[in-house]
Scaffold this motif. Sequence first.
Motif, PDB file in Angstrom:
ATOM      1  N   UNK A   1       0.843  -1.197   0.000  1.00 26.99           N
ATOM      2  CA  UNK A   1       0.000   0.000   0.000  1.00 26.99           C
ATOM      3  C   UNK A   1       0.873   1.240   0.000  1.00 26.99           C
ATOM      4  N   UNK A   2       0.276   2.357  -0.406  1.00 24.76           N
ATOM      5  CA  UNK A   2       0.986   3.639  -0.413  1.00 24.76           C
ATOM      6  C   UNK A   2       1.243   4.083   1.023  1.00 24.76           C
ATOM      7  N   UNK A   3       2.424   4.577   1.277  1.00 24.70           N
ATOM      8  CA  UNK A   3       2.843   4.891   2.642  1.00 24.70           C
ATOM      9  C   UNK A   3       2.201   6.159   3.188  1.00 24.70           C
ATOM     10  N   UNK A   4       2.281   7.258   2.450  1.00 29.11           N
ATOM     11  CA  UNK A   4       1.834   8.539   2.985  1.00 29.11           C
ATOM     12  C   UNK A   4       0.372   8.543   3.432  1.00 29.11           C
ATOM     13  N   UNK A   5      -0.583   8.000   2.644  1.00 26.19           N
ATOM     14  CA  UNK A   5      -1.973   8.001   3.120  1.00 26.19           C
ATOM     15  C   UNK A   5      -2.161   7.269   4.446  1.00 26.19           C
ATOM     16  N   UNK A   6      -1.397   6.216   4.662  1.00 24.21           N
ATOM     17  CA  UNK A   6      -1.529   5.480   5.917  1.00 24.21           C
ATOM     18  C   UNK A   6      -0.841   6.196   7.075  1.00 24.21           C
ATOM     19  N   UNK A   7       0.220   6.941   6.788  1.00 17.58           N
ATOM     20  CA  UNK A   7       0.799   7.794   7.830  1.00 17.58           C
ATOM     21  C   UNK A   7      -0.199   8.857   8.269  1.00 17.58           C
ATOM     22  N   UNK A   8      -0.915   9.417   7.281  1.00 21.69           N
ATOM     23  CA  UNK A   8      -1.946  10.420   7.613  1.00 21.69           C
ATOM     24  C   UNK A   8      -3.071   9.783   8.414  1.00 21.69           C
TER      25      UNK A   8
END
Length: 224
Positions: A212-219
């Motif tokens: 999965x994409x990292x940045x959206x999950x960090x948000x």
Amino acid sequence: MRRSRVVAAVLASLAIGFGTVGSAQAGVGLPPVVAQVPTQEKVVFITIDDGWYHDPAVAQTLIDKRVPASLFLLPGATSYDTGYFTRLTGEGRATVENHTVNHPDLTTLDAVGKDAEVCGAGERLQETFGRTPKLLRPPYGAVNDEVRLAAKACGIKALVTWTHDFTTWGDAPPPTPQLEAGDVVLLHFTPTLGADLERALGAAKAAGLRPAALMPHLRAAGLV
């Protein structure tokens, strides 16, 4: 002038932070250091460092399998074959992030040196890819609060280390770990990347996880 203002901001933050904040609260307000993302989703995060070895087959795998990947690149490693990476960002789900200019241990540098490495890399990558990186992978995973302060002054929202390194550094690949949700997988643009990537993707599938994409999950986790 912009450089000197950044350095001044870092030094001011150091003076304020370490002069008034107790040890239990040190680091408050600084970008987080993330080795694993807290999430309930069955996902893992593929990250690939440096950028020196440009294997067309690896790029094709990332594109064909639509693998979201965070590429923590050294500007010099992209400059002689920029098209390799612009193809990944244009056709795939890859994003380019910051890995400094020269891959030093940032904890050994003064404020000016940290600024040159982190802000300098961000500027060069922005010129090449049209986007200023918001994530930093500190080389060797070496980080302290001074590094976090410098990263913040350069616009970095989080410092990302890793949960498992799948890179083959010697004659044989490392043991394949049991992946868990939220793990950050580290790979490198080396001659073994194709095989290392396949092992990582296989381990994710075996654990019932998807990249999965990292940045959206960090948000979503409230980390950025």
